[in-house]
Design a protein around this motif. Structure first.
Motif, PDB file in Angstrom:
ATOM      1  N   MET A  24       0.843  -1.179   0.000  1.00  0.00           N
ATOM      2  CA  MET A  24       0.000   0.000   0.000  1.00  0.00           C
ATOM      3  C   MET A  24       0.889   1.243   0.000  1.00  0.00           C
ATOM      4  SD  MET A  24      -3.069  -0.522   2.597  1.00  0.00           S
ATOM      5  CE  MET A  24      -4.533  -1.236   2.033  1.00  0.00           C
ATOM      6  N   ASN A  25       0.508   2.156  -0.812  1.00  0.00           N
ATOM      7  CA  ASN A  25       1.304   3.378  -0.862  1.00  0.00           C
ATOM      8  C   ASN A  25       0.648   4.470  -0.011  1.00  0.00           C
ATOM      9  OD1 ASN A  25      -0.851   4.191  -2.357  1.00  0.00           O
ATOM     10  ND2 ASN A  25       0.195   4.159  -4.324  1.00  0.00           N
ATOM     11  N   ILE A  26       1.315   5.597   0.089  1.00  0.00           N
ATOM     12  CA  ILE A  26       0.867   6.693   0.938  1.00  0.00           C
ATOM     13  C   ILE A  26      -0.482   7.257   0.466  1.00  0.00           C
ATOM     14  CG2 ILE A  26       1.446   9.037   1.727  1.00  0.00           C
ATOM     15  CD1 ILE A  26       3.145   6.952   3.034  1.00  0.00           C
ATOM     16  N   GLY A  27      -0.702   7.355  -0.824  1.00  0.00           N
ATOM     17  CA  GLY A  27      -1.951   7.895  -1.362  1.00  0.00           C
ATOM     18  C   GLY A  27      -3.152   7.061  -0.952  1.00  0.00           C
ATOM     19  N   ASN A  28      -2.952   5.745  -0.916  1.00  0.00           N
ATOM     20  CA  ASN A  28      -4.033   4.850  -0.514  1.00  0.00           C
ATOM     21  C   ASN A  28      -4.383   5.053   0.962  1.00  0.00           C
ATOM     22  OD1 ASN A  28      -5.945   2.980  -1.125  1.00  0.00           O
ATOM     23  ND2 ASN A  28      -4.559   1.219  -1.109  1.00  0.00           N
ATOM     24  N   TRP A  29      -3.382   5.239   1.811  1.00  0.00           N
ATOM     25  CA  TRP A  29      -3.616   5.486   3.237  1.00  0.00           C
ATOM     26  C   TRP A  29      -4.358   6.800   3.440  1.00  0.00           C
ATOM     27  CZ3 TRP A  29      -3.475   2.210   7.071  1.00  0.00           C
ATOM     28  CH2 TRP A  29      -2.710   1.063   6.958  1.00  0.00           C
ATOM     29  N   LYS A  30      -3.987   7.805   2.667  1.00  0.00           N
ATOM     30  CA  LYS A  30      -4.664   9.096   2.785  1.00  0.00           C
ATOM     31  C   LYS A  30      -6.141   8.967   2.400  1.00  0.00           C
ATOM     32  CE  LYS A  30      -0.784  12.203   2.048  1.00  0.00           C
ATOM     33  NZ  LYS A  30      -0.227  13.247   1.185  1.00  0.00           N
ATOM     34  N   LYS A  31      -6.398   8.204   1.345  1.00  0.00           N
ATOM     35  CA  LYS A  31      -7.769   8.008   0.894  1.00  0.00           C
ATOM     36  C   LYS A  31      -8.594   7.314   1.975  1.00  0.00           C
ATOM     37  CE  LYS A  31     -10.525   5.499  -2.469  1.00  0.00           C
ATOM     38  NZ  LYS A  31     -10.491   4.486  -3.498  1.00  0.00           N
ATOM     39  N   HIS A  32      -8.055   6.229   2.544  1.00  0.00           N
ATOM     40  CA  HIS A  32      -8.783   5.494   3.590  1.00  0.00           C
ATOM     41  C   HIS A  32      -8.923   6.320   4.866  1.00  0.00           C
ATOM     42  CE1 HIS A  32      -9.248   1.829   1.372  1.00  0.00           C
ATOM     43  NE2 HIS A  32      -7.932   1.739   1.138  1.00  0.00           N
ATOM     44  N   GLY A  33      -7.892   7.071   5.185  1.00  0.00           N
ATOM     45  CA  GLY A  33      -7.959   7.939   6.364  1.00  0.00           C
ATOM     46  C   GLY A  33      -9.028   9.009   6.205  1.00  0.00           C
ATOM     47  N   PHE A  34      -9.114   9.597   5.015  1.00  0.00           N
ATOM     48  CA  PHE A  34     -10.130  10.613   4.755  1.00  0.00           C
ATOM     49  C   PHE A  34     -11.530  10.006   4.823  1.00  0.00           C
ATOM     50  CE2 PHE A  34     -12.825  13.047   1.823  1.00  0.00           C
ATOM     51  CZ  PHE A  34     -12.763  14.272   2.462  1.00  0.00           C
ATOM     52  N   GLU A  35     -11.723   8.809   4.264  1.00  0.00           N
ATOM     53  CA  GLU A  35     -13.028   8.132   4.342  1.00  0.00           C
ATOM     54  C   GLU A  35     -13.421   7.850   5.787  1.00  0.00           C
ATOM     55  OE1 GLU A  35     -13.823   4.711   1.925  1.00  0.00           O
ATOM     56  OE2 GLU A  35     -12.573   5.511   0.305  1.00  0.00           O
ATOM     57  N   PHE A  36     -12.466   7.323   6.555  1.00  0.00           N
ATOM     58  CA  PHE A  36     -12.736   7.029   7.958  1.00  0.00           C
ATOM     59  C   PHE A  36     -13.113   8.289   8.722  1.00  0.00           C
ATOM     60  CE2 PHE A  36     -11.244   6.867  12.356  1.00  0.00           C
ATOM     61  CZ  PHE A  36     -12.004   5.815  12.828  1.00  0.00           C
ATOM     62  N   LEU A  37     -12.361   9.369   8.513  1.00  0.00           N
ATOM     63  CA  LEU A  37     -12.625  10.623   9.200  1.00  0.00           C
ATOM     64  C   LEU A  37     -13.994  11.191   8.802  1.00  0.00           C
ATOM     65  CD1 LEU A  37     -11.410  12.637  11.177  1.00  0.00           C
ATOM     66  CD2 LEU A  37     -10.427  13.851   9.223  1.00  0.00           C
ATOM     67  N   SER A  38     -14.345  11.092   7.531  1.00  0.00           N
ATOM     68  CA  SER A  38     -15.638  11.590   7.057  1.00  0.00           C
ATOM     69  C   SER A  38     -16.783  10.815   7.702  1.00  0.00           C
ATOM     70  CB  SER A  38     -15.749  11.462   5.544  1.00  0.00           C
ATOM     71  OG  SER A  38     -14.774  12.228   4.909  1.00  0.00           O
ATOM     72  N   ILE A  39     -16.672   9.498   7.738  1.00  0.00           N
ATOM     73  CA  ILE A  39     -17.724   8.668   8.340  1.00  0.00           C
ATOM     74  C   ILE A  39     -17.807   8.922   9.845  1.00  0.00           C
ATOM     75  CG2 ILE A  39     -18.401   6.292   8.847  1.00  0.00           C
ATOM     76  CD1 ILE A  39     -17.253   5.583   6.062  1.00  0.00           C
ATOM     77  N   PHE A  40     -16.660   9.050  10.489  1.00  0.00           N
ATOM     78  CA  PHE A  40     -16.620   9.309  11.921  1.00  0.00           C
ATOM     79  C   PHE A  40     -17.323  10.629  12.251  1.00  0.00           C
ATOM     80  CE2 PHE A  40     -14.533  11.090  15.693  1.00  0.00           C
ATOM     81  CZ  PHE A  40     -14.756  10.059  16.598  1.00  0.00           C
ATOM     82  N   ILE A  41     -17.026  11.667  11.499  1.00  0.00           N
ATOM     83  CA  ILE A  41     -17.648  12.974  11.728  1.00  0.00           C
ATOM     84  C   ILE A  41     -19.155  12.904  11.472  1.00  0.00           C
ATOM     85  CG2 ILE A  41     -17.794  15.339  10.841  1.00  0.00           C
ATOM     86  CD1 ILE A  41     -14.743  15.237  10.508  1.00  0.00           C
ATOM     87  N   ALA A  42     -19.553  12.175  10.445  1.00  0.00           N
ATOM     88  CA  ALA A  42     -20.983  12.052  10.134  1.00  0.00           C
ATOM     89  C   ALA A  42     -21.726  11.330  11.254  1.00  0.00           C
ATOM     90  CB  ALA A  42     -21.170  11.315   8.812  1.00  0.00           C
ATOM     91  N   VAL A  43     -21.173  10.261  11.782  1.00  0.00           N
ATOM     92  CA  VAL A  43     -21.830   9.496  12.856  1.00  0.00           C
ATOM     93  C   VAL A  43     -21.900  10.321  14.137  1.00  0.00           C
ATOM     94  CG1 VAL A  43     -21.580   7.472  14.353  1.00  0.00           C
ATOM     95  CG2 VAL A  43     -21.283   7.252  11.887  1.00  0.00           C
ATOM     96  N   ILE A  44     -20.812  10.979  14.494  1.00  0.00           N
ATOM     97  CA  ILE A  44     -20.805  11.813  15.699  1.00  0.00           C
ATOM     98  C   ILE A  44     -21.805  12.965  15.556  1.00  0.00           C
ATOM     99  CG2 ILE A  44     -19.388  13.391  17.090  1.00  0.00           C
ATOM    100  CD1 ILE A  44     -18.842  10.425  17.600  1.00  0.00           C
TER     101      ILE A  44
END
Length: 80
Positions: free
Chosen positions: A1-21
């Protein structure tokens, strides 16, 4: 996995986390608002001068209905 893939997954996780909270916070706010409105309605109803009269009248009417119901039942038993 490269850095771009981690950024993409991190952004998705953060977006979902903010939406649920945010959804939980909005639900909590709405529940508190509804409870406060109900409480204010109850307080204003009890402070109404006609409130006690209506409650006493309802209780008196219920007692009267029960009395007549018992009387008709007693008359039905006596006639047989």
């Amino acid at each position: 996995m490269n850095i771009g893939n981690w950024k993409k997954h991190g952004f998705e996780f953060l977006s979902i986390f903010i939406a649920v909270i945010s959804a939980f916070a909005l639900n909590n706010w709405n529940d508190n608002r509804r409870d406060n409105t109900s409480e204010q309605d109850a307080i204003s109803t009890r402070q109404n001068p006609n409130y006690r009269f209506r409650m006493v009248f309802k209780a008196h009417r219920k007692v009267r209905e029960d009395y007549y119901e018992l009387g008709s039942a007693a008359r039905a038993i006596e006639c047989c």
